[in-house]
Scaffold this motif. Structure first.
Motif, PDB file in Angstrom:
ATOM      1  N   LEU A 291      15.992  10.086   3.357  1.00  0.00           N
ATOM      2  CA  LEU A 291      15.154   8.881   3.460  1.00  0.00           C
ATOM      3  C   LEU A 291      13.692   9.190   3.146  1.00  0.00           C
ATOM      4  O   LEU A 291      12.830   8.329   3.326  1.00  0.00           O
ATOM      5  CB  LEU A 291      15.267   8.274   4.864  1.00  0.00           C
ATOM      6  N   GLY A 292      13.422  10.374   2.682  1.00  0.00           N
ATOM      7  CA  GLY A 292      12.049  10.758   2.400  1.00  0.00           C
ATOM      8  C   GLY A 292      11.369   9.906   1.346  1.00  0.00           C
ATOM      9  O   GLY A 292      10.143   9.790   1.321  1.00  0.00           O
ATOM     10  N   PHE A 293      12.156   9.270   0.472  1.00  0.00           N
ATOM     11  CA  PHE A 293      11.604   8.412  -0.585  1.00  0.00           C
ATOM     12  C   PHE A 293      11.036   7.111  -0.033  1.00  0.00           C
ATOM     13  O   PHE A 293      10.197   6.465  -0.671  1.00  0.00           O
ATOM     14  CB  PHE A 293      12.715   8.061  -1.595  1.00  0.00           C
ATOM     15  N   ALA A 294      11.506   6.681   1.161  1.00  0.00           N
ATOM     16  CA  ALA A 294      11.232   5.327   1.665  1.00  0.00           C
ATOM     17  C   ALA A 294       9.897   5.259   2.390  1.00  0.00           C
ATOM     18  O   ALA A 294       9.827   4.946   3.579  1.00  0.00           O
ATOM     19  CB  ALA A 294      12.367   4.883   2.570  1.00  0.00           C
ATOM     20  N   SER A 295       8.830   5.505   1.658  1.00  0.00           N
ATOM     21  CA  SER A 295       7.502   5.537   2.275  1.00  0.00           C
ATOM     22  C   SER A 295       7.025   4.168   2.730  1.00  0.00           C
ATOM     23  O   SER A 295       6.060   4.065   3.494  1.00  0.00           O
ATOM     24  CB  SER A 295       6.489   6.142   1.301  1.00  0.00           C
ATOM     25  N   LYS A 296       7.702   3.097   2.264  1.00  0.00           N
ATOM     26  CA  LYS A 296       7.319   1.738   2.655  1.00  0.00           C
ATOM     27  C   LYS A 296       8.168   1.199   3.806  1.00  0.00           C
ATOM     28  O   LYS A 296       7.962   0.073   4.262  1.00  0.00           O
ATOM     29  CB  LYS A 296       7.432   0.794   1.451  1.00  0.00           C
ATOM     30  N   LEU A 297       9.099   1.998   4.287  1.00  0.00           N
ATOM     31  CA  LEU A 297      10.020   1.547   5.336  1.00  0.00           C
ATOM     32  C   LEU A 297       9.264   1.273   6.635  1.00  0.00           C
ATOM     33  O   LEU A 297       8.508   2.113   7.115  1.00  0.00           O
ATOM     34  CB  LEU A 297      11.095   2.602   5.575  1.00  0.00           C
ATOM     35  N   THR A 298       9.489   0.083   7.218  1.00  0.00           N
ATOM     36  CA  THR A 298       8.848  -0.283   8.489  1.00  0.00           C
ATOM     37  C   THR A 298       9.853  -0.422   9.637  1.00  0.00           C
ATOM     38  O   THR A 298       9.486  -0.229  10.792  1.00  0.00           O
ATOM     39  CB  THR A 298       8.077  -1.606   8.347  1.00  0.00           C
ATOM     40  N   HIS A 299      11.116  -0.748   9.309  1.00  0.00           N
ATOM     41  CA  HIS A 299      12.140  -0.937  10.338  1.00  0.00           C
ATOM     42  C   HIS A 299      13.375  -0.111   9.978  1.00  0.00           C
ATOM     43  O   HIS A 299      13.916  -0.245   8.873  1.00  0.00           O
ATOM     44  CB  HIS A 299      12.558  -2.408  10.434  1.00  0.00           C
ATOM     45  N   LEU A 300      13.818   0.731  10.922  1.00  0.00           N
ATOM     46  CA  LEU A 300      15.017   1.529  10.708  1.00  0.00           C
ATOM     47  C   LEU A 300      15.969   1.331  11.887  1.00  0.00           C
ATOM     48  O   LEU A 300      15.648   1.683  13.022  1.00  0.00           O
ATOM     49  CB  LEU A 300      14.652   3.012  10.566  1.00  0.00           C
ATOM     50  N   HIS A 301      17.141   0.761  11.589  1.00  0.00           N
ATOM     51  CA  HIS A 301      18.145   0.460  12.617  1.00  0.00           C
ATOM     52  C   HIS A 301      19.321   1.423  12.454  1.00  0.00           C
ATOM     53  O   HIS A 301      20.142   1.269  11.549  1.00  0.00           O
ATOM     54  CB  HIS A 301      18.641  -0.978  12.480  1.00  0.00           C
ATOM     55  N   MET A 302      19.416   2.407  13.341  1.00  0.00           N
ATOM     56  CA  MET A 302      20.510   3.388  13.278  1.00  0.00           C
ATOM     57  C   MET A 302      21.186   3.550  14.634  1.00  0.00           C
ATOM     58  O   MET A 302      21.699   4.625  14.973  1.00  0.00           O
ATOM     59  CB  MET A 302      19.978   4.733  12.775  1.00  0.00           C
ATOM     60  N   GLN A 303      21.208   2.475  15.428  1.00  0.00           N
ATOM     61  CA  GLN A 303      21.848   2.543  16.733  1.00  0.00           C
ATOM     62  C   GLN A 303      23.373   2.623  16.589  1.00  0.00           C
ATOM     63  O   GLN A 303      23.954   2.206  15.597  1.00  0.00           O
ATOM     64  CB  GLN A 303      21.434   1.368  17.616  1.00  0.00           C
ATOM     65  N   ASN A 304      23.993   3.203  17.616  1.00  0.00           N
ATOM     66  CA  ASN A 304      25.450   3.320  17.686  1.00  0.00           C
ATOM     67  C   ASN A 304      26.043   4.100  16.518  1.00  0.00           C
ATOM     68  O   ASN A 304      26.943   3.645  15.815  1.00  0.00           O
ATOM     69  CB  ASN A 304      26.104   1.930  17.792  1.00  0.00           C
ATOM     70  N   ASN A 305      25.501   5.312  16.318  1.00  0.00           N
ATOM     71  CA  ASN A 305      26.066   6.280  15.392  1.00  0.00           C
ATOM     72  C   ASN A 305      26.367   7.555  16.180  1.00  0.00           C
ATOM     73  O   ASN A 305      26.564   7.494  17.395  1.00  0.00           O
ATOM     74  CB  ASN A 305      25.090   6.542  14.245  1.00  0.00           C
ATOM     75  N   ASN A 306      26.390   8.694  15.508  1.00  0.00           N
ATOM     76  CA  ASN A 306      26.655   9.975  16.176  1.00  0.00           C
ATOM     77  C   ASN A 306      25.518  10.967  15.937  1.00  0.00           C
ATOM     78  O   ASN A 306      25.747  12.173  15.814  1.00  0.00           O
ATOM     79  CB  ASN A 306      27.979  10.566  15.691  1.00  0.00           C
ATOM     80  N   ILE A 307      24.306  10.470  15.888  1.00  0.00           N
ATOM     81  CA  ILE A 307      23.131  11.294  15.600  1.00  0.00           C
ATOM     82  C   ILE A 307      22.771  12.131  16.834  1.00  0.00           C
ATOM     83  O   ILE A 307      22.635  11.596  17.936  1.00  0.00           O
ATOM     84  CB  ILE A 307      21.946  10.407  15.194  1.00  0.00           C
ATOM     85  N   ALA A 308      22.596  13.431  16.630  1.00  0.00           N
ATOM     86  CA  ALA A 308      22.267  14.337  17.734  1.00  0.00           C
ATOM     87  C   ALA A 308      20.807  14.770  17.715  1.00  0.00           C
ATOM     88  O   ALA A 308      20.275  15.160  18.755  1.00  0.00           O
ATOM     89  CB  ALA A 308      23.164  15.565  17.689  1.00  0.00           C
ATOM     90  N   HIS A 309      20.168  14.718  16.552  1.00  0.00           N
ATOM     91  CA  HIS A 309      18.779  15.176  16.429  1.00  0.00           C
ATOM     92  C   HIS A 309      17.948  14.150  15.645  1.00  0.00           C
ATOM     93  O   HIS A 309      18.425  13.569  14.671  1.00  0.00           O
ATOM     94  CB  HIS A 309      18.709  16.528  15.719  1.00  0.00           C
ATOM     95  N   ILE A 310      16.709  13.972  16.091  1.00  0.00           N
ATOM     96  CA  ILE A 310      15.773  13.112  15.361  1.00  0.00           C
ATOM     97  C   ILE A 310      14.990  14.013  14.416  1.00  0.00           C
ATOM     98  O   ILE A 310      14.145  14.803  14.855  1.00  0.00           O
ATOM     99  CB  ILE A 310      14.804  12.391  16.317  1.00  0.00           C
ATOM    100  N   ASP A 311      15.272  13.898  13.119  1.00  0.00           N
ATOM    101  CA  ASP A 311      14.544  14.711  12.158  1.00  0.00           C
ATOM    102  C   ASP A 311      14.496  14.024  10.799  1.00  0.00           C
ATOM    103  O   ASP A 311      15.064  12.948  10.607  1.00  0.00           O
ATOM    104  CB  ASP A 311      15.164  16.116  12.029  1.00  0.00           C
ATOM    105  N   ASN A 312      13.761  14.636   9.876  1.00  0.00           N
ATOM    106  CA  ASN A 312      13.628  14.147   8.499  1.00  0.00           C
ATOM    107  C   ASN A 312      12.999  12.756   8.415  1.00  0.00           C
ATOM    108  O   ASN A 312      13.338  11.964   7.529  1.00  0.00           O
ATOM    109  CB  ASN A 312      14.988  14.140   7.792  1.00  0.00           C
ATOM    110  N   LEU A 313      12.081  12.467   9.320  1.00  0.00           N
ATOM    111  CA  LEU A 313      11.407  11.162   9.303  1.00  0.00           C
ATOM    112  C   LEU A 313       9.915  11.279   8.995  1.00  0.00           C
ATOM    113  O   LEU A 313       9.210  10.264   9.003  1.00  0.00           O
ATOM    114  CB  LEU A 313      11.587  10.465  10.659  1.00  0.00           C
ATOM    115  N   SER A 314       9.449  12.463   8.701  1.00  0.00           N
ATOM    116  CA  SER A 314       8.002  12.673   8.574  1.00  0.00           C
ATOM    117  C   SER A 314       7.364  11.882   7.441  1.00  0.00           C
ATOM    118  O   SER A 314       6.168  11.586   7.496  1.00  0.00           O
ATOM    119  CB  SER A 314       7.706  14.164   8.396  1.00  0.00           C
TER     120      SER A 314
END
Length: 308
Positions: A69-92
């Motif tokens: 998602l590194g390309f999405a520099s204009k992203l303002t809302h990210l909805h990723m609830q109810n998945n299997n994500i264990a770590h918050i990363d790659n959002l810088s």
């Protein structure tokens, strides 16, 4: 494995109707909203052609990693609830992100948000934690969010201490229901650092069952309007503030009246006139000499005039 990529977008009926007259690359460049929730997606592939994306819905899938998602520099809302994500990363690179939804995942540490200086809402409730685990917070992430975060939901995560959250001084809405918060003094201290706090939910915590719980928090949170989904009237708040002020004034007056007068440096005065017990084994005469162990008061006369 179902992967979010350009081909999946092209095969979508919704998007197929919209891309008539445009090539797929040109169509992808026009996208600002992308909704692929409930699609059994396990991985985020290459969707970098969607470079104008501002809102991405990927909730209720099987995603294990936040990536590509590194390309999405204009992203303002990210909805990723109810998945299997264990770590918050790659959002810088998502430095315009203002709302992040990660509830219902497997996150144990809130971290990796140091570059998200515009993040206003963070939703982390209902993590799928192992028995005995609780949601923890990286101090670096908390400090980076101190000036921006307004909404925080950490409900149902076995949390028993929120003292680290005191730095989030812009918080307006705080939800921490169904946790293990029990220390009222700690809660009052933290909320004292949140002058913007308007709404709060602490239902289901041990603290919410304590005597005067609601009254104490209304007094501690000067701007609070809603507590546990119940409105707080200004009349109620002012009554409680006046009551506390009056109680403290009475206590102060009582303590002042109970203060002892000045004590003499004369040991006789201290022992006899203020009813203080002499040191065990010491019997004093008028000339300040310690009596021998075999002596008693009856064998040593004390002239009353010696005590004046």
């Amino acid at each position: 494995m179902v992967q979010l990529n350009s081909d999946l977008i092209a095969k979508s009926r919704t998007h197929f109707k919209k891309k008539r007259g445009l090539s797929l690359p040109d169509y992808l460049k026009t996208l600002t909203h992308l909704n692929f929730s409930h699609k059994n997606i396990e991985d985020i592939g290459d969707v970098s052609m969607c470079r104008n994306l501002t809102v991405l819905y990927l909730y209720d899938n099987q995603i294990t990693n936040i990536c590509n998602l590194g390309f999405a520099s204009k992203l303002t809302h990210l909805h990723m609830q109810n998945n299997n994500i264990a770590h918050i990363d790659n959002l810088s690179n998502l430095q315009r992100l203002s709302k992040l939804y990660l509830s219902g995942n497997r996150i144990t540490v809130v971290e990796g948000l140091e570059q998200l200086r515009e993040l206003k809402e963070l939703h982390l409730e209902d993590q799928k934690l192992a028995p005995g685990e609780k949601l923890l917070f990286d101090p670096r992430t908390l400090l980076s969010l101190a000036e921006s975060l307004c909404v925080l939901d950490i409900s149902n995560n076995n949390i028993d201490d929120i003292s680290d959250l005191a730095v989030l001084r812009e918080i307006q809405t705080f939800s921490a229901a169904d946790n293990e918060l029990h220390n009222m003094e700690e809660l009052e201290d933290v909320f004292g650092f949140w002058p913007q706090l308007l709404q709060m939910d602490l239902r289901g915590n041990p603290a919410s069952k304590k005597r005067k719980y609601r009254d104490r928090l209304i007094i501690a949170c000067k701007s609070l309007e809603v507590l546990d989904e119940r409105d707080i009237s200004e009349v109620t708040r002012q009554f409680l503030i006046n009551w506390k002020t009056s109680k403290e004034a009475k206590k102060k007056k009582h303590n002042t009246l109970m203060l002892p007068g000045p004590l003499s440096s004369d040991p006789f005065t201290n022992d006899f006139y203020t009813a203080q017990r002499p040191h065990p084994g010491h019997i004093y005469s008028h000339n300040m000499q310690r009596l021998k162990p075999q002596q008693s008061l009856s064998s040593t006369a004390i002239d009353p005039t010696d005590l004046s």
